[in-house]
Design a protein around this motif. Sequence first.
Motif, PDB file in Angstrom:
ATOM      1  N   GLU A 193       3.882   1.462  -1.096  1.00 21.44           N
ATOM      2  CA  GLU A 193       4.534   1.525  -2.404  1.00 21.44           C
ATOM      3  C   GLU A 193       3.570   2.091  -3.441  1.00 21.44           C
ATOM      4  O   GLU A 193       3.925   2.949  -4.251  1.00 21.44           O
ATOM      5  N   THR A 194       2.321   1.566  -3.371  1.00 24.47           N
ATOM      6  CA  THR A 194       1.307   2.025  -4.309  1.00 24.47           C
ATOM      7  C   THR A 194       1.051   3.506  -4.075  1.00 24.47           C
ATOM      8  O   THR A 194       0.908   4.277  -5.042  1.00 24.47           O
ATOM      9  N   LYS A 195       0.990   3.911  -2.860  1.00 23.30           N
ATOM     10  CA  LYS A 195       0.756   5.315  -2.542  1.00 23.30           C
ATOM     11  C   LYS A 195       1.918   6.153  -3.095  1.00 23.30           C
ATOM     12  O   LYS A 195       1.713   7.225  -3.657  1.00 23.30           O
ATOM     13  N   SER A 196       3.092   5.653  -2.872  1.00 23.31           N
ATOM     14  CA  SER A 196       4.265   6.377  -3.371  1.00 23.31           C
ATOM     15  C   SER A 196       4.215   6.488  -4.892  1.00 23.31           C
ATOM     16  O   SER A 196       4.501   7.554  -5.462  1.00 23.31           O
ATOM     17  N   ILE A 197       3.894   5.404  -5.570  1.00 21.31           N
ATOM     18  CA  ILE A 197       3.820   5.405  -7.034  1.00 21.31           C
ATOM     19  C   ILE A 197       2.686   6.344  -7.442  1.00 21.31           C
ATOM     20  O   ILE A 197       2.841   7.139  -8.385  1.00 21.31           O
ATOM     21  N   SER A 198       1.578   6.263  -6.739  1.00 23.91           N
ATOM     22  CA  SER A 198       0.435   7.100  -7.065  1.00 23.91           C
ATOM     23  C   SER A 198       0.798   8.567  -6.840  1.00 23.91           C
ATOM     24  O   SER A 198       0.459   9.428  -7.665  1.00 23.91           O
ATOM     25  N   THR A 199       1.460   8.861  -5.765  1.00 23.90           N
ATOM     26  CA  THR A 199       1.847  10.239  -5.482  1.00 23.90           C
ATOM     27  C   THR A 199       2.854  10.691  -6.550  1.00 23.90           C
ATOM     28  O   THR A 199       2.785  11.821  -7.059  1.00 23.90           O
ATOM     29  N   SER A 200       3.730   9.902  -6.872  1.00 29.27           N
ATOM     30  CA  SER A 200       4.723  10.240  -7.887  1.00 29.27           C
ATOM     31  C   SER A 200       4.046  10.419  -9.247  1.00 29.27           C
ATOM     32  O   SER A 200       4.396  11.327 -10.009  1.00 29.27           O
ATOM     33  N   GLY A 201       3.076   9.565  -9.583  1.00 25.19           N
ATOM     34  CA  GLY A 201       2.330   9.680 -10.850  1.00 25.19           C
ATOM     35  C   GLY A 201       1.515  10.955 -10.832  1.00 25.19           C
ATOM     36  O   GLY A 201       1.402  11.632 -11.858  1.00 25.19           O
ATOM     37  N   ARG A 202       0.924  11.348  -9.830  1.00 25.86           N
ATOM     38  CA  ARG A 202       0.134  12.569  -9.752  1.00 25.86           C
ATOM     39  C   ARG A 202       1.055  13.763  -9.869  1.00 25.86           C
ATOM     40  O   ARG A 202       0.707  14.756 -10.576  1.00 25.86           O
ATOM     41  N   GLN A 203       2.155  13.722  -9.215  1.00 24.47           N
ATOM     42  CA  GLN A 203       3.074  14.821  -9.317  1.00 24.47           C
ATOM     43  C   GLN A 203       3.585  14.938 -10.775  1.00 24.47           C
ATOM     44  O   GLN A 203       3.829  16.031 -11.265  1.00 24.47           O
ATOM     45  N   SER A 212       0.836  -1.199   0.000  1.00 20.29           N
ATOM     46  CA  SER A 212       0.000   0.000   0.000  1.00 20.29           C
ATOM     47  C   SER A 212       0.870   1.249   0.000  1.00 20.29           C
ATOM     48  O   SER A 212       0.589   2.208  -0.740  1.00 20.29           O
TER      49      SER A 212
END
Length: 170
Positions: free
Chosen positions: A156-166, A154
């Motif tokens: 990791e997914t949040k990090s990827i999601s945050t990075s994708g949004r940024q 979770s």
Amino acid sequence: QKFKLNKIISVVLIAVLLFSFGMSRIISRPIKIVTEATQKLAQGDLTGDPIVVKTKDELHLLATAFNDMQNKWRDIVNSIVHSSNQVAASAEELIASSDETARSTEHTNQAIQEVAMGARSTELYIEKNKKALEEMTIGVTRVAKSTAEVAGISNETKSISTSGRQSIEQ
């Protein structure tokens, strides 16, 4: 004269013989009574009546001593009978007490057996619950491990999601 003298001597001799016979009966009758009573007593018969001698001589003393002896023997026998009855009653009480103790001991043994069976049952229950708790602990540990892995994923997914949004926002 000689005839008269012989007659007087004969009369005196007959009187002396009659007197002697009477005296011997007076003396021998109490002796016979004491002898018969003594023989009964020797055979164990204590039920005889007291000997009554009307004279106040040695035969009277003998009869009185015999009566005292017979009375004392009766008292001794009665005391022995009384003591025997008390011993028998005490023996019965002792037997009853012994029986009660035996029953109480049997009851105590049964109670001890029941407690031992209950302790064994409790031991088996605890052993069974111990195994269940061990299995639950393994399960909880797996769940915790899985939860940690999911949390890691979770994050990791949040990090990827945050990075994708940024990335999208830039």
